[in-house]
Scaffold this motif. Structure first.
Motif, mmCIF file in Angstrom:
data_model
loop_
_atom_site.group_PDB
_atom_site.id
_atom_site.type_symbol
_atom_site.label_atom_id
_atom_site.label_comp_id
_atom_site.label_asym_id
_atom_site.label_seq_id
_atom_site.Cartn_x
_atom_site.Cartn_y
_atom_site.Cartn_z
ATOM 1 N N MET A 52 -7.613 5.182 -2.631
ATOM 2 C CA MET A 52 -7.264 4.018 -3.438
ATOM 3 C C MET A 52 -5.803 3.629 -3.229
ATOM 4 N N VAL A 53 -4.935 4.623 -3.109
ATOM 5 C CA VAL A 53 -3.519 4.337 -2.855
ATOM 6 C C VAL A 53 -3.345 3.712 -1.475
ATOM 7 N N LEU A 54 -3.993 4.288 -0.468
ATOM 8 C CA LEU A 54 -3.885 3.748 0.889
ATOM 9 C C LEU A 54 -4.430 2.327 0.961
ATOM 10 N N ASN A 55 -5.508 2.076 0.238
ATOM 11 C CA ASN A 55 -6.119 0.751 0.239
ATOM 12 C C ASN A 55 -5.243 -0.297 -0.440
ATOM 13 N N SER A 56 -4.315 0.152 -1.268
ATOM 14 C CA SER A 56 -3.449 -0.774 -2.002
ATOM 15 C C SER A 56 -2.215 -1.180 -1.207
ATOM 16 N N LEU A 57 -2.053 -0.627 0.003
ATOM 17 C CA LEU A 57 -0.855 -0.892 0.799
ATOM 18 C C LEU A 57 -1.009 -2.170 1.613
ATOM 19 N N PRO A 58 0.090 -2.869 1.873
ATOM 20 C CA PRO A 58 0.028 -4.104 2.672
ATOM 21 C C PRO A 58 -0.166 -3.805 4.151
ATOM 22 N N ILE A 59 -0.278 -4.851 4.946
ATOM 23 C CA ILE A 59 -0.576 -4.719 6.364
ATOM 24 C C ILE A 59 0.522 -4.000 7.140
ATOM 25 N N SER A 60 1.749 -4.039 6.627
ATOM 26 C CA SER A 60 2.851 -3.369 7.331
ATOM 27 C C SER A 60 2.678 -1.851 7.368
ATOM 28 N N TYR A 61 1.769 -1.312 6.532
ATOM 29 C CA TYR A 61 1.526 0.139 6.504
ATOM 30 C C TYR A 61 0.288 0.518 7.306
ATOM 31 N N ASP A 62 -0.275 -0.418 8.067
ATOM 32 C CA ASP A 62 -1.483 -0.120 8.840
ATOM 33 C C ASP A 62 -1.267 1.030 9.818
ATOM 34 N N GLN A 63 -0.112 1.026 10.480
ATOM 35 C CA GLN A 63 0.179 2.096 11.435
ATOM 36 C C GLN A 63 0.305 3.436 10.723
ATOM 37 N N LYS A 90 3.078 -5.360 -2.662
ATOM 38 C CA LYS A 90 3.455 -6.553 -1.919
ATOM 39 C C LYS A 90 4.572 -6.210 -0.934
ATOM 40 N N GLU A 91 4.619 -6.968 0.139
ATOM 41 C CA GLU A 91 5.661 -6.742 1.139
ATOM 42 C C GLU A 91 7.035 -6.881 0.491
ATOM 43 N N GLY A 92 7.899 -5.909 0.748
ATOM 44 C CA GLY A 92 9.247 -5.947 0.209
ATOM 45 C C GLY A 92 9.411 -5.164 -1.077
ATOM 46 N N GLU A 93 8.304 -4.800 -1.746
ATOM 47 C CA GLU A 93 8.392 -4.022 -2.981
ATOM 48 C C GLU A 93 8.533 -2.540 -2.657
ATOM 49 N N PHE A 94 9.100 -1.791 -3.591
ATOM 50 C CA PHE A 94 9.334 -0.365 -3.375
ATOM 51 C C PHE A 94 8.035 0.415 -3.537
ATOM 52 N N VAL A 95 7.724 1.251 -2.556
ATOM 53 C CA VAL A 95 6.489 2.013 -2.591
ATOM 54 C C VAL A 95 6.532 3.095 -3.658
ATOM 55 N N CYS A 96 7.716 3.598 -3.985
ATOM 56 C CA CYS A 96 7.858 4.650 -4.994
ATOM 57 C C CYS A 96 7.365 4.160 -6.355
ATOM 58 N N THR A 97 7.840 2.997 -6.784
ATOM 59 C CA THR A 97 7.427 2.431 -8.064
ATOM 60 C C THR A 97 5.930 2.147 -8.072
ATOM 61 N N LEU A 124 5.382 11.112 1.790
ATOM 62 C CA LEU A 124 5.154 10.566 3.126
ATOM 63 C C LEU A 124 5.385 9.055 3.151
ATOM 64 N N LEU A 125 4.939 8.378 2.110
ATOM 65 C CA LEU A 125 5.111 6.928 2.046
ATOM 66 C C LEU A 125 6.584 6.544 1.906
ATOM 67 N N GLN A 126 7.330 7.328 1.160
ATOM 68 C CA GLN A 126 8.763 7.047 1.020
ATOM 69 C C GLN A 126 9.470 7.227 2.363
ATOM 70 N N THR A 127 9.080 8.252 3.098
ATOM 71 C CA THR A 127 9.661 8.467 4.421
ATOM 72 C C THR A 127 9.307 7.313 5.363
ATOM 73 N N ALA A 128 8.042 6.884 5.317
ATOM 74 C CA ALA A 128 7.609 5.765 6.162
ATOM 75 C C ALA A 128 8.338 4.487 5.789
ATOM 76 N N GLU A 129 8.537 4.270 4.496
ATOM 77 C CA GLU A 129 9.238 3.073 4.033
ATOM 78 C C GLU A 129 10.673 3.050 4.556
#
Length: 292
Positions: free
Chosen positions: A170-181, A136-143, A202-207
């Motif tokens: 499956m991980v990419l598909n679980s990301l919210p719209i803010s990670y589309d880019q 969900k938007e605002g949640e930590f991607v690491c957890t 990579l996701l932590q860096t993007a976050e």
């Protein structure tokens, strides 16, 4: 044991004790059947004795059998007896009493029938939890990624072979719209399969980058004054619309708008128009207040 009860188990060798020390870490007590069997098969495979779990001992006629058949029968008996000893020794006491007179093939068949249904149910529950994982938007991607990784690891222990690409998708598909880019950039720049831990980094860096960008945009956001027009002129650059709402830019924004390209100016105007329309809809939907 069904075929040759008269054959006593041989005394344990030092190598048997080596196997026991490994298997003792995952002693069978019931619900851990899959983990226990996996460790057992790895140990038996290293000694070329895994076949005794899936092959029953066939009796032979000593008088008519060939020398090769007698040798194979003796080897099978010897291997099965040693494996049976190891299997029984690494079970909980209650299971030992049940299977102490069984050959490895019989033990494996019985245990798989008893615990396969439970393992299948666990498999379903883990898959269900994995597919329900959504960041969900605002949640930590690491957890979030760590949670999905635990589900994948559990499925692998249940003998589910996960393709690396499938896990990443499956991980990419679980990301919210803010990670589309991020997802678009990932697919454009990653032609080889990467490990889940690499995607995690990579996701932590993007976050971190998105959080920093959001913080900067909040500080330097354009100042837009939205006022309702009541027949009076509003000084500055205004953008009237059908609902009687207008936008008045701050002096700083007025100066900036003079240097914008036509395309950028069009985008900015559309943004302002969207804000005005949203504000107007909110006002129309709000209940009116009555004064006495």
């Amino acid at each position: 044991m069904s075929s040759c009860d008269e054959v006593p188990p041989p005394p344990p060798s030092s190598h048997n004790f080596t196997l026991l020390s490994v298997l003792a870490k995952e002693k069978l007590f019931g619900t851990n059947y899959m983990d226990w069997m996996r460790n057992l098969k790895m140990m038996l495979h290293s000694e070329n004795k895994e076949y005794v779990l899936t092959t029953t001992i066939l009796e032979i006629n000593q008088e008519t059998a060939t020398a090769e058949e007698i040798a194979n029968y003796g080897q099978h008996m010897d291997d099965a007896t040693k494996v049976s000893y190891i299997m029984i020794a690494t079970m909980a006491r209650k299971l030992q009493k049940t299977y102490e007179d069984y050959w490895p093939y019989e033990v494996n068949t019985s245990l798989s029938q008893v615990f396969h249904k439970k393992a299948r149910q666990e498999h379903y529950e883990v898959v269900k939890s994995l597919m329900a994982c959504k960041l969900k938007e605002g949640e930590f991607v690491c957890t979030h990624v760590q949670k999905m990784q635990r589900h994948v690891e559990r499925l692998e222990k249940l003998n589910v072979n996960f393709d690396k690409d499938l896990t990443i998708d499956m991980v990419l598909n679980s990301l919210p719209i803010s990670y589309d880019q991020f997802i678009l950039t990932y697919h454009l720049n990653n032609t080889e399969t990467i490990m889940l831990i690499e995607l995690h980094n990579l996701l932590q860096t993007a976050e971190a980058g998105m959080n920093k960008s959001h913080s900067n945009s909040s500080v330097s956001a354009p100042v837009i004054a939205v006022q309702q027009s009541k027949g009076k002129k509003i000084k500055g650059h205004t953008h009237p619309n059908g609902n009687g709402w207008s936008i008045m830019l701050s002096p700083v924004e007025q100066k900036k708008s003079q240097t914008l390209t036509p395309l950028m100016l069009l985008i900015q105007r559309n943004l302002y128009a969207f804000i005005v329309a949203k504000r107007a809809i909110g006002e129309e939907a709000a209940p009116s207040t009555c004064r006495k």
